[in-house]
Design a protein around this motif. Structure first.
Motif, PDB file in Angstrom:
ATOM      1  N   GLY A   1       2.615  16.928 -12.941  1.00 13.78           N
ATOM      2  CA  GLY A   1       2.306  18.219 -12.417  1.00 13.78           C
ATOM      3  C   GLY A   1       3.399  18.948 -13.473  1.00 13.78           C
ATOM      4  O   GLY A   1       3.320  19.955 -13.592  1.00 13.78           O
ATOM      5  N   LEU A   2       4.885  18.511 -13.446  1.00 17.32           N
ATOM      6  CA  LEU A   2       6.293  18.809 -13.819  1.00 17.32           C
ATOM      7  C   LEU A   2       6.103  19.363 -15.284  1.00 17.32           C
ATOM      8  O   LEU A   2       6.870  19.874 -16.032  1.00 17.32           O
TER       9      LEU A   2
ATOM     10  N   LEU B   1       0.617  -1.482  -0.124  1.00 13.52           N
ATOM     11  CA  LEU B   1       0.245  -0.261  -0.294  1.00 13.52           C
ATOM     12  C   LEU B   1       0.961   1.674   0.109  1.00 13.52           C
ATOM     13  O   LEU B   1       0.812   2.137  -0.469  1.00 13.52           O
ATOM     14  N   LEU B   2       1.998   1.586   0.882  1.00  6.11           N
ATOM     15  CA  LEU B   2       2.842   2.257   1.013  1.00  6.11           C
ATOM     16  C   LEU B   2       3.421   2.735  -0.832  1.00  6.11           C
ATOM     17  O   LEU B   2       3.723   3.793  -1.240  1.00  6.11           O
ATOM     18  N   ALA B   3       4.317   1.563  -0.697  1.00 10.41           N
ATOM     19  CA  ALA B   3       4.912   1.697  -2.562  1.00 10.41           C
ATOM     20  C   ALA B   3       3.820   1.874  -4.093  1.00 10.41           C
ATOM     21  O   ALA B   3       3.906   3.565  -4.230  1.00 10.41           O
ATOM     22  N   GLY B   4       2.653   1.882  -3.623  1.00 15.39           N
ATOM     23  CA  GLY B   4       1.520   2.273  -4.677  1.00 15.39           C
ATOM     24  C   GLY B   4       1.443   3.594  -4.672  1.00 15.39           C
ATOM     25  O   GLY B   4       1.347   4.657  -4.736  1.00 15.39           O
ATOM     26  N   ASN B   5       1.144   4.132  -2.989  1.00 18.95           N
ATOM     27  CA  ASN B   5       0.765   5.285  -2.680  1.00 18.95           C
ATOM     28  C   ASN B   5       1.943   6.791  -3.117  1.00 18.95           C
ATOM     29  O   ASN B   5       1.628   7.614  -3.384  1.00 18.95           O
ATOM     30  N   LEU B   6       2.706   5.496  -2.967  1.00 19.39           N
ATOM     31  CA  LEU B   6       4.187   6.792  -3.643  1.00 19.39           C
ATOM     32  C   LEU B   6       3.843   6.330  -4.750  1.00 19.39           C
ATOM     33  O   LEU B   6       4.588   7.215  -5.169  1.00 19.39           O
ATOM     34  N   LYS B   7       4.149   5.519  -5.176  1.00 20.28           N
ATOM     35  CA  LYS B   7       4.108   5.227  -7.233  1.00 20.28           C
ATOM     36  C   LYS B   7       3.354   6.073  -7.432  1.00 20.28           C
ATOM     37  O   LYS B   7       3.501   7.054  -8.621  1.00 20.28           O
ATOM     38  N   SER B   8       1.439   6.807  -7.411  1.00 22.37           N
ATOM     39  CA  SER B   8       1.003   7.493  -7.167  1.00 22.37           C
ATOM     40  C   SER B   8       1.161   8.841  -6.784  1.00 22.37           C
ATOM     41  O   SER B   8       1.394   9.852  -7.803  1.00 22.37           O
ATOM     42  N   LYS B   9       2.277   9.241  -6.319  1.00 20.83           N
ATOM     43  CA  LYS B   9       2.627  10.767  -5.664  1.00 20.83           C
ATOM     44  C   LYS B   9       3.422  10.970  -6.779  1.00 20.83           C
ATOM     45  O   LYS B   9       3.822  12.149  -7.128  1.00 20.83           O
ATOM     46  N   LEU B  10       4.385   9.764  -7.205  1.00 25.04           N
ATOM     47  CA  LEU B  10       5.346  10.296  -8.592  1.00 25.04           C
ATOM     48  C   LEU B  10       5.070   9.985  -9.222  1.00 25.04           C
ATOM     49  O   LEU B  10       5.425  11.506 -10.478  1.00 25.04           O
ATOM     50  N   VAL B  11       3.728   9.879  -9.748  1.00 25.25           N
ATOM     51  CA  VAL B  11       2.871   9.945 -10.719  1.00 25.25           C
ATOM     52  C   VAL B  11       2.015  11.479 -10.962  1.00 25.25           C
ATOM     53  O   VAL B  11       2.510  12.022 -12.205  1.00 25.25           O
TER      54      VAL B  11
ATOM     55  N   GLY C   1       3.211  24.776 -12.378  1.00 22.19           N
ATOM     56  CA  GLY C   1       2.562  23.245 -12.404  1.00 22.19           C
ATOM     57  C   GLY C   1       1.711  23.200 -11.570  1.00 22.19           C
ATOM     58  O   GLY C   1       0.444  22.601 -12.225  1.00 22.19           O
ATOM     59  N   ASP C   2       1.770  23.357 -10.597  1.00 22.86           N
ATOM     60  CA  ASP C   2       0.933  22.821  -9.370  1.00 22.86           C
ATOM     61  C   ASP C   2      -0.667  23.947  -9.820  1.00 22.86           C
ATOM     62  O   ASP C   2      -1.346  22.902 -10.155  1.00 22.86           O
ATOM     63  N   ALA C   3      -0.593  24.488 -10.433  1.00 25.00           N
ATOM     64  CA  ALA C   3      -1.518  25.496 -10.318  1.00 25.00           C
ATOM     65  C   ALA C   3      -1.879  25.572 -12.137  1.00 25.00           C
ATOM     66  O   ALA C   3      -3.496  24.812 -11.836  1.00 25.00           O
ATOM     67  N   ARG C   4      -1.275  24.816 -13.145  1.00 25.91           N
ATOM     68  CA  ARG C   4      -1.918  24.205 -13.596  1.00 25.91           C
ATOM     69  C   ARG C   4      -2.887  22.430 -13.775  1.00 25.91           C
ATOM     70  O   ARG C   4      -3.753  22.758 -14.398  1.00 25.91           O
ATOM     71  N   PHE C   5      -2.149  22.659 -13.303  1.00 27.59           N
ATOM     72  CA  PHE C   5      -2.700  20.767 -12.528  1.00 27.59           C
ATOM     73  C   PHE C   5      -3.729  21.181 -12.002  1.00 27.59           C
ATOM     74  O   PHE C   5      -5.470  20.872 -11.965  1.00 27.59           O
ATOM     75  N   THR C   6      -3.891  22.108 -10.789  1.00 23.86           N
ATOM     76  CA  THR C   6      -5.595  22.386  -9.987  1.00 23.86           C
ATOM     77  C   THR C   6      -5.822  23.166 -11.277  1.00 23.86           C
ATOM     78  O   THR C   6      -7.734  22.164 -10.964  1.00 23.86           O
ATOM     79  N   THR C   7      -6.205  24.108 -12.029  1.00 24.64           N
ATOM     80  CA  THR C   7      -7.002  24.767 -12.759  1.00 24.64           C
ATOM     81  C   THR C   7      -7.789  23.476 -13.756  1.00 24.64           C
ATOM     82  O   THR C   7      -8.589  22.974 -14.116  1.00 24.64           O
ATOM     83  N   ALA C   8      -6.826  22.192 -13.853  1.00 23.36           N
ATOM     84  CA  ALA C   8      -7.464  21.349 -15.471  1.00 23.36           C
ATOM     85  C   ALA C   8      -7.580  20.332 -14.517  1.00 23.36           C
ATOM     86  O   ALA C   8      -8.249  19.085 -14.554  1.00 23.36           O
ATOM     87  N   ASP C   9      -7.645  19.780 -12.598  1.00 20.52           N
ATOM     88  CA  ASP C   9      -8.401  18.909 -12.484  1.00 20.52           C
ATOM     89  C   ASP C   9      -9.806  19.607 -12.086  1.00 20.52           C
ATOM     90  O   ASP C   9      -9.812  19.531 -10.949  1.00 20.52           O
ATOM     91  N   ALA C  10     -10.986  19.614 -13.068  1.00 16.02           N
ATOM     92  CA  ALA C  10     -11.422  20.232 -12.240  1.00 16.02           C
ATOM     93  C   ALA C  10     -12.650  19.923 -11.466  1.00 16.02           C
ATOM     94  O   ALA C  10     -13.311  20.681 -10.446  1.00 16.02           O
ATOM     95  N   ASN C  11     -12.979  17.890 -11.270  1.00 15.12           N
ATOM     96  CA  ASN C  11     -13.530  18.330  -9.637  1.00 15.12           C
ATOM     97  C   ASN C  11     -12.950  17.803  -8.263  1.00 15.12           C
ATOM     98  O   ASN C  11     -13.330  17.323  -7.254  1.00 15.12           O
ATOM     99  N   GLY C  12     -11.278  17.869  -8.938  1.00 11.20           N
ATOM    100  CA  GLY C  12     -10.294  18.290  -7.437  1.00 11.20           C
ATOM    101  C   GLY C  12     -10.459  16.925  -6.954  1.00 11.20           C
ATOM    102  O   GLY C  12     -10.417  16.906  -5.446  1.00 11.20           O
TER     103      GLY C  12
ATOM    104  N   GLY D   1      -7.772  14.854  -7.493  1.00  8.32           N
ATOM    105  CA  GLY D   1      -6.444  15.168  -7.139  1.00  8.32           C
ATOM    106  C   GLY D   1      -5.579  14.154  -8.826  1.00  8.32           C
ATOM    107  O   GLY D   1      -4.470  13.868  -8.071  1.00  8.32           O
ATOM    108  N   THR D   2      -6.670  13.947  -9.611  1.00  6.57           N
ATOM    109  CA  THR D   2      -5.926  12.830 -10.480  1.00  6.57           C
ATOM    110  C   THR D   2      -6.782  13.750 -12.007  1.00  6.57           C
ATOM    111  O   THR D   2      -7.555  14.456 -11.634  1.00  6.57           O
ATOM    112  N   LEU D   3      -6.052  13.661 -13.070  1.00  9.31           N
ATOM    113  CA  LEU D   3      -6.378  14.364 -14.489  1.00  9.31           C
ATOM    114  C   LEU D   3      -7.401  13.516 -15.197  1.00  9.31           C
ATOM    115  O   LEU D   3      -6.506  12.373 -15.775  1.00  9.31           O
TER     116      LEU D   3
END
Length: 159
Positions: free
Chosen positions: A18-19, A3-13, A60-71, A73-75
């Motif tokens: 974002g970058l 579960l920790l590895a999956g969470n880390l993988k999600s954060k890296l993605v 990049g974070d701001a652009r991601f937030t703008t693109a993430d219309a439903n909030g 945390g994923t596009l």
């Protein structure tokens, strides 16, 4: 542990996306590309004339937030499509404004048939003379193929 590895993988993605969203306009502008452009001043949040990694990440974070219309945390595909469509519409708007500004001889905000015809005649004459390399008033098959090769980015294709 999984579960920790999956969470880390999600954060890296998410960090990578974002970058990428932040750097795409910077890289496109640096390479003279036609991608989305962002002004240096927009990235330079503190206005000191240089960019830090944190400023680029924040953009990049701001652009991601703008693109993430439903909030969430994923596009989603729909959110990515909506962002691409919005950027395309912005580019089209700039292109059309430039076109009207350049070709609207009477400055009435619209292009008449005559204004378009005048612009077309000017462009056509230049295009013909660029193709007619030997200046004999005719375009040979070789001249025609050479122009086609240039328009295709140097890839030769026989007609």
């Amino acid at each position: 542990m999984a579960l920790l590895a999956g969470n880390l993988k999600s954060k890296l993605v998410l960090a990578t996306v974002g970058l990428t969203l932040a750097m795409t306009p910077v890289m496109a502008q640096a390479k003279g590309g036609h991608g989305p452009r962002v002004a240096f001043e927009e990235l330079d949040a503190d206005g000191n004339g240089s960019l830090t990694e944190a400023e680029i990440k924040a953009h990049g974070d701001a652009r991601f937030t703008t693109a993430d219309a439903n909030g969430d945390g994923t596009l989603s595909r729909a959110e990515l499509e909506a962002q691409a469509k919005a950027k395309s519409e912005e580019r089209m708007e700039r292109h059309l404004n430039k076109m009207i500004e350049k070709l609207d001889a009477d400055k009435d905000g619209s292009l008449s048939k005559e204004e378009l015809a005048d612009a077309g005649e000017k462009r056509k004459g230049k295009r013909f003379s660029r193709m007619d390399k030997d200046g004999n008033g005719e375009i040979s098959k070789e001249e025609f193929n050479e122009m086609g090769k240039k328009r295709r980015g140097g890839h030769k294709k026989d007609h």
